[in-house]
Design a protein around this motif. Structure first.
Motif, PDB file in Angstrom:
ATOM      1  N   TRP A 189      30.422  16.140  28.298  1.00  0.00           N
ATOM      2  CA  TRP A 189      31.692  16.432  27.641  1.00  0.00           C
ATOM      3  C   TRP A 189      32.779  15.467  28.115  1.00  0.00           C
ATOM      4  CZ3 TRP A 189      36.398  17.945  29.727  1.00  0.00           C
ATOM      5  CH2 TRP A 189      37.375  18.287  28.785  1.00  0.00           C
ATOM      6  N   LYS A 190      32.814  15.252  29.416  1.00  0.00           N
ATOM      7  CA  LYS A 190      33.823  14.358  29.992  1.00  0.00           C
ATOM      8  C   LYS A 190      33.682  12.939  29.437  1.00  0.00           C
ATOM      9  CE  LYS A 190      35.729  13.632  34.595  1.00  0.00           C
ATOM     10  NZ  LYS A 190      35.478  13.813  36.016  1.00  0.00           N
ATOM     11  N   ALA A 191      32.455  12.439  29.365  1.00  0.00           N
ATOM     12  CA  ALA A 191      32.224  11.090  28.836  1.00  0.00           C
ATOM     13  C   ALA A 191      32.537  11.036  27.347  1.00  0.00           C
ATOM     14  CB  ALA A 191      30.780  10.661  29.091  1.00  0.00           C
ATOM     15  N   ALA A 192      31.985  11.960  26.566  1.00  0.00           N
ATOM     16  CA  ALA A 192      32.182  11.932  25.112  1.00  0.00           C
ATOM     17  C   ALA A 192      33.656  12.082  24.746  1.00  0.00           C
ATOM     18  CB  ALA A 192      31.346  13.020  24.445  1.00  0.00           C
ATOM     19  N   SER A 193      34.411  12.808  25.552  1.00  0.00           N
ATOM     20  CA  SER A 193      35.847  12.986  25.316  1.00  0.00           C
ATOM     21  C   SER A 193      36.621  11.681  25.462  1.00  0.00           C
ATOM     22  CB  SER A 193      36.423  14.031  26.278  1.00  0.00           C
ATOM     23  OG  SER A 193      35.859  15.295  26.022  1.00  0.00           O
ATOM     24  N   ARG A 194      36.032  10.715  26.145  1.00  0.00           N
ATOM     25  CA  ARG A 194      36.685   9.409  26.338  1.00  0.00           C
ATOM     26  C   ARG A 194      36.258   8.378  25.288  1.00  0.00           C
ATOM     27  NH1 ARG A 194      34.268   8.795  31.413  1.00  0.00           N
ATOM     28  NH2 ARG A 194      34.431   6.558  31.122  1.00  0.00           N
ATOM     29  N   THR A 195      35.523   8.809  24.266  1.00  0.00           N
ATOM     30  CA  THR A 195      35.055   7.871  23.244  1.00  0.00           C
ATOM     31  C   THR A 195      36.227   7.154  22.581  1.00  0.00           C
ATOM     32  OG1 THR A 195      32.990   9.044  22.830  1.00  0.00           O
ATOM     33  CG2 THR A 195      33.849   7.691  21.026  1.00  0.00           C
ATOM     34  N   VAL A 196      37.232   7.899  22.170  1.00  0.00           N
ATOM     35  CA  VAL A 196      38.401   7.309  21.517  1.00  0.00           C
ATOM     36  C   VAL A 196      39.424   6.966  22.591  1.00  0.00           C
ATOM     37  CG1 VAL A 196      40.270   7.747  19.865  1.00  0.00           C
ATOM     38  CG2 VAL A 196      37.982   8.681  19.432  1.00  0.00           C
ATOM     39  N   PRO A 197      39.970   5.754  22.603  1.00  0.00           N
ATOM     40  CA  PRO A 197      39.796   4.651  21.662  1.00  0.00           C
ATOM     41  C   PRO A 197      38.793   3.583  22.122  1.00  0.00           C
ATOM     42  CG  PRO A 197      41.693   4.176  23.019  1.00  0.00           C
ATOM     43  CD  PRO A 197      41.112   5.500  23.507  1.00  0.00           C
ATOM     44  N   ASP A 198      38.399   3.594  23.388  1.00  0.00           N
ATOM     45  CA  ASP A 198      37.673   2.441  23.948  1.00  0.00           C
ATOM     46  C   ASP A 198      36.198   2.352  23.605  1.00  0.00           C
ATOM     47  OD1 ASP A 198      40.015   1.558  25.158  1.00  0.00           O
ATOM     48  OD2 ASP A 198      39.642   2.739  26.971  1.00  0.00           O
ATOM     49  N   TYR A 199      35.578   3.456  23.189  1.00  0.00           N
ATOM     50  CA  TYR A 199      34.125   3.444  22.964  1.00  0.00           C
ATOM     51  C   TYR A 199      33.735   3.856  21.545  1.00  0.00           C
ATOM     52  CZ  TYR A 199      34.103   2.872  27.966  1.00  0.00           C
ATOM     53  OH  TYR A 199      34.325   2.390  29.228  1.00  0.00           O
ATOM     54  N   VAL A 200      34.639   3.636  20.599  1.00  0.00           N
ATOM     55  CA  VAL A 200      34.334   3.915  19.196  1.00  0.00           C
ATOM     56  C   VAL A 200      33.369   2.840  18.713  1.00  0.00           C
ATOM     57  CG1 VAL A 200      35.280   4.060  16.857  1.00  0.00           C
ATOM     58  CG2 VAL A 200      36.546   5.059  18.792  1.00  0.00           C
ATOM     59  N   VAL A 201      32.235   3.278  18.159  1.00  0.00           N
ATOM     60  CA  VAL A 201      31.225   2.364  17.643  1.00  0.00           C
ATOM     61  C   VAL A 201      31.590   1.994  16.207  1.00  0.00           C
ATOM     62  CG1 VAL A 201      28.765   2.089  17.100  1.00  0.00           C
ATOM     63  CG2 VAL A 201      29.457   3.412  19.115  1.00  0.00           C
ATOM     64  N   THR A 202      31.468   0.693  15.875  1.00  0.00           N
ATOM     65  CA  THR A 202      31.760   0.235  14.517  1.00  0.00           C
ATOM     66  C   THR A 202      30.633  -0.662  14.000  1.00  0.00           C
ATOM     67  OG1 THR A 202      32.967  -1.737  15.244  1.00  0.00           O
ATOM     68  CG2 THR A 202      34.261   0.265  14.911  1.00  0.00           C
ATOM     69  N   THR A 203      30.584  -0.769  12.679  1.00  0.00           N
ATOM     70  CA  THR A 203      29.644  -1.685  12.033  1.00  0.00           C
ATOM     71  C   THR A 203      30.228  -3.090  12.024  1.00  0.00           C
ATOM     72  OG1 THR A 203      30.602  -1.373   9.842  1.00  0.00           O
ATOM     73  CG2 THR A 203      28.861   0.183  10.513  1.00  0.00           C
ATOM     74  N   GLU A 204      29.442  -4.055  11.553  1.00  0.00           N
ATOM     75  CA  GLU A 204      29.937  -5.436  11.435  1.00  0.00           C
ATOM     76  C   GLU A 204      31.144  -5.509  10.515  1.00  0.00           C
ATOM     77  OE1 GLU A 204      26.327  -8.498  11.891  1.00  0.00           O
ATOM     78  OE2 GLU A 204      25.994  -6.979  10.321  1.00  0.00           O
ATOM     79  N   ASP A 205      31.212  -4.603   9.547  1.00  0.00           N
ATOM     80  CA  ASP A 205      32.326  -4.582   8.598  1.00  0.00           C
ATOM     81  C   ASP A 205      33.537  -3.821   9.122  1.00  0.00           C
ATOM     82  OD1 ASP A 205      30.635  -5.917   6.817  1.00  0.00           O
ATOM     83  OD2 ASP A 205      29.910  -4.024   5.965  1.00  0.00           O
TER      84      ASP A 205
END
Length: 193
Positions: free
Chosen positions: A157-173
């Motif tokens: 929970w602690k890790a997943a809560s830090r996803t935004v903004p630094d660990y948001v996964v994006t596509t090439e587009d």
């Protein structure tokens, strides 16, 4: 060699552990081609290290303070941070039905996750009575800890809560993956049984 490289080498060079991780825990170092072209929203690259049978992929991020955070991206377009390094990620992967725990999190409520994790653990144990021995064997071979489920839920929970903004996964587009937390608190059909 980083601790991540060391762990990945140990997995690759220990066929029994590689097999257990692949078949019992959904971490397959032979599927590291999954998720090519994904990156973090910041533009930082992701290094694919493993995949799972449903098409999801595990990635190492750039080193921070001597550690390489681990993100997961599902084939359904959800993703985010799961741990601060590979050892922590593997402890979560072997010790917890972590994807379903995130999926049944009531939008990221740690208490809902704790309840979900207990139900998921009971179901897993019924389906695979040897899971405790498998966890212990993988942990001992890779010098990991076997952590109680409640502790793993808190860490996830602690890790997943830090996803935004630094660990948001994006596509090439530049299309962003959905956050890792699901909205439901239990399965829609029949609830927990």
């Amino acid at each position: 060699m980083t601790s991540s490289d060391h762990l990945l080498d140990m997995i690759r060079n220990t066929p029994e552990i590689d097999l257990l991780l692949r078949t019992s825990f959904g971490f397959d170092v032979g599927r590291k081609h999954h998720g090519e072209g994904l990156r973090l929203a910041s533009g930082a690259p992701l290094e694919p290290i493993a995949g799972e049978s449903a098409g999801g992929a595990y990635f190492l991020c750039a080193e921070e303070d001597g550690r390489r955070p681990v993100v997961f991206a599902s084939s359904e377009g959800e993703g985010g941070l799961i741990a601060d390094d590979l050892a922590d990620a593997l402890e979560i992967i072997i010790g917890l039905e972590w994807r379903d725990c995130l999926g049944f999190s009531g939008g990221g409520d740690v208490e809902v996750m704790q309840v979900s994790a207990r139900h998921l653990e009971r179901s897993l144990t019924r389906g695979n009575p040897e899971v405790a021995e498998e966890r212990a064997h993988v942990a001992a071979t890779l010098s990991l800890r076997v952590v109680p489920v409640a502790g793993l839920v808190s860490r996830l929970w602690k890790a997943a809560s830090r996803t935004v903004p630094d660990y948001v996964v994006t596509t090439e587009d530049g299309e962003a993956y959905d956050p890792p937390f699901g909205e439901h608190s239990e399965p829609r059909h029949g609830g927990w049984h």
